[in-house]
Design a protein around this motif. Structure first.
Motif, PDB file in Angstrom:
ATOM      1  N   LEU A   5       0.785  -1.065   0.000  1.00 35.23           N
ATOM      2  CA  LEU A   5       0.000   0.000   0.000  1.00 35.23           C
ATOM      3  C   LEU A   5       0.899   1.221   0.000  1.00 35.23           C
ATOM      4  CD1 LEU A   5      -2.770   1.353   1.159  1.00 35.23           C
ATOM      5  CD2 LEU A   5      -2.009   0.012   3.016  1.00 35.23           C
ATOM      6  N   VAL A   6       1.957   1.254  -0.733  1.00 41.25           N
ATOM      7  CA  VAL A   6       2.664   2.518  -0.768  1.00 41.25           C
ATOM      8  C   VAL A   6       1.816   3.506  -1.534  1.00 41.25           C
ATOM      9  CG1 VAL A   6       4.707   3.704  -1.635  1.00 41.25           C
ATOM     10  CG2 VAL A   6       4.928   1.441  -0.646  1.00 41.25           C
ATOM     11  N   LEU A   7       1.469   4.632  -0.914  1.00 44.96           N
ATOM     12  CA  LEU A   7       0.616   5.612  -1.542  1.00 44.96           C
ATOM     13  C   LEU A   7       1.411   6.777  -2.096  1.00 44.96           C
ATOM     14  CD1 LEU A   7      -2.246   5.693   1.088  1.00 44.96           C
ATOM     15  CD2 LEU A   7      -2.022   4.241  -0.913  1.00 44.96           C
ATOM     16  N   THR A   8       2.716   6.765  -1.922  1.00 49.76           N
ATOM     17  CA  THR A   8       3.533   7.870  -2.385  1.00 49.76           C
ATOM     18  C   THR A   8       4.900   7.348  -2.786  1.00 49.76           C
ATOM     19  OG1 THR A   8       4.393  10.053  -1.823  1.00 49.76           O
ATOM     20  CG2 THR A   8       4.444   8.409  -0.096  1.00 49.76           C
ATOM     21  N   LEU A   9       5.624   8.111  -3.551  1.00 46.85           N
ATOM     22  CA  LEU A   9       6.969   7.723  -3.943  1.00 46.85           C
ATOM     23  C   LEU A   9       7.897   7.828  -2.749  1.00 46.85           C
ATOM     24  CD1 LEU A   9       9.026   6.967  -6.091  1.00 46.85           C
ATOM     25  CD2 LEU A   9       9.253   9.386  -6.638  1.00 46.85           C
ATOM     26  N   LEU A  10       8.542   6.745  -2.422  1.00 45.19           N
ATOM     27  CA  LEU A  10       9.462   6.741  -1.293  1.00 45.19           C
ATOM     28  C   LEU A  10      10.889   6.809  -1.807  1.00 45.19           C
ATOM     29  CD1 LEU A  10       7.852   3.916   0.855  1.00 45.19           C
ATOM     30  CD2 LEU A  10       7.277   6.329   0.747  1.00 45.19           C
ATOM     31  N   LEU A  11      11.740   7.542  -1.105  1.00 50.51           N
ATOM     32  CA  LEU A  11      13.137   7.629  -1.478  1.00 50.51           C
ATOM     33  C   LEU A  11      13.821   6.305  -1.185  1.00 50.51           C
ATOM     34  CD1 LEU A  11      15.334   9.594  -2.467  1.00 50.51           C
ATOM     35  CD2 LEU A  11      15.862  10.047  -0.082  1.00 50.51           C
ATOM     36  N   PRO A  12      14.396   5.647  -2.179  1.00 51.60           N
ATOM     37  CA  PRO A  12      15.025   4.361  -1.932  1.00 51.60           C
ATOM     38  C   PRO A  12      16.205   4.484  -0.982  1.00 51.60           C
ATOM     39  CG  PRO A  12      14.751   4.777  -4.292  1.00 51.60           C
ATOM     40  CD  PRO A  12      14.486   6.063  -3.587  1.00 51.60           C
ATOM     41  N   ALA A  13      16.411   3.433  -0.189  1.00 47.49           N
ATOM     42  CA  ALA A  13      17.538   3.424   0.747  1.00 47.49           C
ATOM     43  C   ALA A  13      18.761   2.859   0.032  1.00 47.49           C
ATOM     44  CB  ALA A  13      17.193   2.601   1.980  1.00 47.49           C
ATOM     45  N   PHE A  14      19.444   3.706  -0.753  1.00 48.10           N
ATOM     46  CA  PHE A  14      20.580   3.235  -1.528  1.00 48.10           C
ATOM     47  C   PHE A  14      21.814   3.029  -0.658  1.00 48.10           C
ATOM     48  CE2 PHE A  14      18.696   3.265  -5.550  1.00 48.10           C
ATOM     49  CZ  PHE A  14      17.941   4.403  -5.710  1.00 48.10           C
ATOM     50  N   VAL A  15      21.873   3.727   0.476  1.00 48.30           N
ATOM     51  CA  VAL A  15      23.053   3.660   1.324  1.00 48.30           C
ATOM     52  C   VAL A  15      22.635   3.182   2.704  1.00 48.30           C
ATOM     53  CG1 VAL A  15      24.987   4.973   2.257  1.00 48.30           C
ATOM     54  CG2 VAL A  15      24.029   5.590   0.040  1.00 48.30           C
ATOM     55  N   ALA A  16      23.417   2.303   3.281  1.00 48.99           N
ATOM     56  CA  ALA A  16      23.102   1.811   4.620  1.00 48.99           C
ATOM     57  C   ALA A  16      23.049   2.966   5.600  1.00 48.99           C
ATOM     58  CB  ALA A  16      24.152   0.796   5.062  1.00 48.99           C
ATOM     59  N   ALA A  17      22.037   2.933   6.479  1.00 42.48           N
ATOM     60  CA  ALA A  17      21.860   4.035   7.428  1.00 42.48           C
ATOM     61  C   ALA A  17      23.091   4.217   8.290  1.00 42.48           C
ATOM     62  CB  ALA A  17      20.628   3.769   8.285  1.00 42.48           C
ATOM     63  N   SER A  18      23.736   3.135   8.697  1.00 42.28           N
ATOM     64  CA  SER A  18      24.900   3.244   9.565  1.00 42.28           C
ATOM     65  C   SER A  18      26.015   4.034   8.899  1.00 42.28           C
ATOM     66  CB  SER A  18      25.395   1.848   9.951  1.00 42.28           C
ATOM     67  OG  SER A  18      25.716   1.094   8.797  1.00 42.28           O
ATOM     68  N   GLU A  19      26.155   3.896   7.575  1.00 40.53           N
ATOM     69  CA  GLU A  19      27.184   4.652   6.865  1.00 40.53           C
ATOM     70  C   GLU A  19      26.871   6.142   6.878  1.00 40.53           C
ATOM     71  OE1 GLU A  19      28.843   5.230   2.309  1.00 40.53           O
ATOM     72  OE2 GLU A  19      27.972   3.296   2.889  1.00 40.53           O
ATOM     73  N   LEU A  20      25.608   6.484   6.723  1.00 42.89           N
ATOM     74  CA  LEU A  20      25.206   7.881   6.732  1.00 42.89           C
ATOM     75  C   LEU A  20      25.347   8.503   8.110  1.00 42.89           C
ATOM     76  CD1 LEU A  20      22.015   7.596   4.514  1.00 42.89           C
ATOM     77  CD2 LEU A  20      24.231   8.524   3.839  1.00 42.89           C
ATOM     78  N   ILE A 330      11.246  -4.434   9.538  1.00 42.61           N
ATOM     79  CA  ILE A 330       9.820  -4.766   9.543  1.00 42.61           C
ATOM     80  C   ILE A 330       9.061  -3.520   9.969  1.00 42.61           C
ATOM     81  CG2 ILE A 330       8.002  -6.190  10.532  1.00 42.61           C
ATOM     82  CD1 ILE A 330       9.979  -8.344  11.047  1.00 42.61           C
ATOM     83  N   GLU A 331       8.302  -2.962   9.070  1.00 43.16           N
ATOM     84  CA  GLU A 331       7.546  -1.769   9.405  1.00 43.16           C
ATOM     85  C   GLU A 331       6.320  -2.141  10.229  1.00 43.16           C
ATOM     86  OE1 GLU A 331       6.793   0.157   5.698  1.00 43.16           O
ATOM     87  OE2 GLU A 331       8.919   0.614   5.355  1.00 43.16           O
ATOM     88  N   ALA A 332       5.807  -1.181  10.966  1.00 42.34           N
ATOM     89  CA  ALA A 332       4.674  -1.450  11.858  1.00 42.34           C
ATOM     90  C   ALA A 332       3.398  -1.745  11.095  1.00 42.34           C
ATOM     91  CB  ALA A 332       4.453  -0.257  12.784  1.00 42.34           C
ATOM     92  N   TYR A 333       3.323  -1.277   9.845  1.00 37.65           N
ATOM     93  CA  TYR A 333       2.116  -1.465   9.041  1.00 37.65           C
ATOM     94  C   TYR A 333       2.522  -1.917   7.641  1.00 37.65           C
ATOM     95  CZ  TYR A 333       0.360   1.307  12.900  1.00 37.65           C
ATOM     96  OH  TYR A 333       0.074   1.758  14.158  1.00 37.65           O
ATOM     97  N   PRO A 334       1.687  -2.734   7.008  1.00 37.80           N
ATOM     98  CA  PRO A 334       2.054  -3.265   5.687  1.00 37.80           C
ATOM     99  C   PRO A 334       1.855  -2.256   4.575  1.00 37.80           C
ATOM    100  CG  PRO A 334      -0.114  -4.066   6.321  1.00 37.80           C
ATOM    101  CD  PRO A 334       0.409  -3.282   7.496  1.00 37.80           C
ATOM    102  N   THR A 335       2.574  -2.455   3.491  1.00 39.88           N
ATOM    103  CA  THR A 335       2.371  -1.673   2.274  1.00 39.88           C
ATOM    104  C   THR A 335       2.217  -2.638   1.113  1.00 39.88           C
ATOM    105  OG1 THR A 335       4.759  -1.492   1.912  1.00 39.88           O
ATOM    106  CG2 THR A 335       3.693   0.298   3.110  1.00 39.88           C
ATOM    107  N   LEU A 336       1.402  -2.245   0.133  1.00 42.94           N
ATOM    108  CA  LEU A 336       1.219  -3.068  -1.059  1.00 42.94           C
ATOM    109  C   LEU A 336       2.172  -2.669  -2.173  1.00 42.94           C
ATOM    110  CD1 LEU A 336      -2.670  -3.449  -1.367  1.00 42.94           C
ATOM    111  CD2 LEU A 336      -1.011  -5.177  -0.674  1.00 42.94           C
ATOM    112  N   GLY A 337       2.234  -1.376  -2.451  1.00 38.58           N
ATOM    113  CA  GLY A 337       3.084  -0.915  -3.547  1.00 38.58           C
ATOM    114  C   GLY A 337       2.284  -0.413  -4.727  1.00 38.58           C
ATOM    115  N   LEU A 338       1.117   0.182  -4.464  1.00 37.79           N
ATOM    116  CA  LEU A 338       0.271   0.715  -5.526  1.00 37.79           C
ATOM    117  C   LEU A 338       0.315   2.236  -5.520  1.00 37.79           C
ATOM    118  CD1 LEU A 338      -2.970  -1.435  -5.123  1.00 37.79           C
ATOM    119  CD2 LEU A 338      -1.174  -1.702  -6.851  1.00 37.79           C
ATOM    120  N   ARG A 339       0.325   2.803  -6.709  1.00 34.81           N
ATOM    121  CA  ARG A 339       0.101   4.239  -6.838  1.00 34.81           C
ATOM    122  C   ARG A 339      -1.215   4.412  -7.584  1.00 34.81           C
ATOM    123  NH1 ARG A 339       4.256   8.862  -9.151  1.00 34.81           N
ATOM    124  NH2 ARG A 339       2.859  10.634  -8.883  1.00 34.81           N
TER     125      ARG A 339
END
Length: 529
Positions: A5-20, A330-339
């Motif tokens: 259920l992604v309802l918006t364009l999400l910024l992809p996580a191209f870089v590991a958070a720990s590196e940032l 694991i996010e607290a709520y599911p997403t489908l991936g539809l726009r």
């Protein structure tokens, strides 16, 4: 784990958070110094020490502005934000809660919600929360409710999304005169460090972008920072603290909103304001063998006497750093991936299926007209977004769609996909191949014999206890059998309806574990049989 259920364009996580979190940016006195703390800790970067919640609140209490950075889909971070806001409210200093995902012109609706005149849904409808592509409201409810309980006014700090979207696509020169008047002047020069930080968020993708694309993307980021800084400054008063909940990318290393606030004050000939920043980081999961990681001579990243893994981060990242356990994404709520198709007067229609999402895996397609969700027919596009936003883990999401002249149901079973192929992606979980058992037989797992041509079955355990058995066919979850502590099936969900139309079966057992009854329901939740 792949959130599904992604309802918006999400910024992809191209870089590991720990590196940032460990970049040598920001305050030159701290940029090359590392801090460390275990999950659950709050860390004071200047004092190089962990703090109790009360001390962190005291650190924030005298500031004019508090920037609470967050990951948009981390409920734990919002719960901490709510506790910090409660602590600040107890101090008696007037507060304003500013929210990234509300707009400046949402003020009246937010005030009515604060007075109890609007419920949550009415607020979200009045502000177009889901029409704008907002994240699940439930993520932000804890901090919003903390504000309402304490009589704290809530304001939005953003502008219509068409403005940053236009800049992201075509640059600042593409804005209309009216849009320019709304946001004011925006510059993109002056901070090579900030430019580098935003480039790092996109990782190696930046090098592959066509000329000018990154410039537009960077300009949109600058615009967001400037707009929110000016919105915050409009709320600042001598005896008031403005608390802004905003994505960490706008807070990290003091290069985003903090820098813009300083620039705005300097340009106006005003003295600087005290701004306190907070950013979250993630502690690494424990080593499965109980051994520290890292160089053997140095005791690893855990330190020679550490009892649990420590997060590492630059002390310049933020004034206060909150360390959260690794939940395996694991996010607290599911997403489908539809726009969904916007500005469309016809029935709700799928405009895009995001790649590598559950929606793609189960067969949604561009142009699908959504007729109902688990039997509930949406009145319009906004109503459909609310139906989709109500989906929870552990459910079967059955969407009836019209495709050309055909009407068909596309269903998905909403359970986090546990992938333990890489260390640390699913802490606390175990997955093992399971001798497949008869999928519709409510007897202990251990008593079943596998047919030779069975689909892929796996047993999912958490903290050493089996919790469910899953059936996967062509990488799609087709059946889930939830287990009790003795390995007996207590509930079964089926992606494809059974012969009687049931998609869910709940088993009632006596003290010995024998089945004494069952409830079978169809895709709408009504009993069958």
């Amino acid at each position: 784990m792949r959130p599904v259920l992604v309802l918006t364009l999400l910024l992809p996580a191209f870089v590991a958070a720990s590196e940032l979190d460990t970049l040598p940016l920001g305050d030159p006195d701290l940029a090359f110094e590392l801090g460390s703390a275990p999950a659950g800790a709050l860390y004071d970067s200047a004092g190089e020490a962990t703090l109790e919640l009360e001390a962190a609140v005291e650190r924030m209490a005298g500031a004019h502005v508090v920037l609470l950075g967050e990951g948009h889909t981390s409920l734990d971070q919002k719960l901490l934000h709510a506790r910090l806001l409660e602590g600040l409210a107890a101090g008696g200093r007037p507060l304003v809660l500013a929210m990234e995902f509300f707009q400046r012109d949402d003020r009246d609706a937010l005030a009515a919600w604060g007075r109890g005149e609007l419920d949550d849904r009415a607020l979200l409808e009045a502000t177009g929360w889901y029409d704008r592509g907002g994240y699940r409201w439930e993520y932000y409810r804890p901090v919003m409710e903390a504000a309402r309980r304490n009589g704290i006014p809530v304001v939005g700090v953003n502008v219509p999304r068409e403005i940053p979207r236009t800049v992201n696509r075509s640059g600042l020169d593409a804005l209309t005169e009216a849009q320019r008047a709304e946001i004011g002047e925006v510059t993109t020069e002056g901070s090579p460090q900030h430019r580098y930080l935003i480039a790092r968020y996109f990782g190696d993708t930046v090098a592959m972008l066509p000329p000018g694309w990154f410039e537009n993307m960077y300009a949109a980021q600058c615009l967001w920072d400037v707009v929110m800084a000016r919105s915050v400054l409009a709320e600042v008063a001598e005896d008031t603290t403005v608390v802004l909940v905003v994505g960490s990318g706008h807070v990290a290393y003091g290069l985003g909103i903090s820098r813009r606030i300083e620039q705005e004050r300097e340009a106006a000939g005003l003295p600087p304001l005290e701004v306190v920043t907070f950013c979250p980081v993630t502690a690494p999961p424990p080593d499965p063998d109980g051994e520290p990681t890292g160089h053997p001579m140095g005791g690893g990243s855990h330190g020679p006497a550490a009892a649990e893994p420590l997060a590492r981060f630059s002390r310049a990242l933020a004034d206060l750093v909150g360390v959260f356990p690794d939940d395996g994404a694991i996010e607290a709520y599911p997403t489908l991936g539809l726009r969904l198709l916007d500005d469309h007067e016809g029935p709700p229609t799928v405009s895009m299926v995001w790649p590598d999402t559950l929606a793609e895996a189960v067969g949604f397609a561009h142009g699908d007209v959504i007729v109902d969700v688990n039997g509930a027919e949406p009145a319009d596009l906004a109503d459909l977004r609310f139906l989709l936003a109500g989906l929870q883990w552990g459910q079967r999401a059955g969407l009836l769609v019209r495709r050309g002249d055909d009407e068909l149901e596309i269903a998905a079973l909403l359970f986090p996909r546990v992938d333990t192929s890489e260390e640390g992606t699913a802490p606390g979980y175990e997955v093992e191949g399971l001798q497949p058992f008869a999928p519709r037989s409510p007897v202990p797992v251990a008593e079943h014999v596998a047919p030779a041509d069975a689909p892929v079955w796996v047993l999912v355990s958490r903290d050493g206890s089996p919790i469910r058995a899953e059936v996967h066919l062509d990488d799609v979850l087709t059946e889930v059998h939830e287990l009790d502590g003795d390995g007996r099936v207590v509930r079964s969900l089926h992606r494809e309806p059974l012969e009687d139309g049931a998609v869910e079966v709940r088993y009632e057992r006596d003290g010995s574990g024998a089945v004494i009854g069952e409830v079978r329901v169809d895709r709408t939740g009504r009993p069958v049989g």
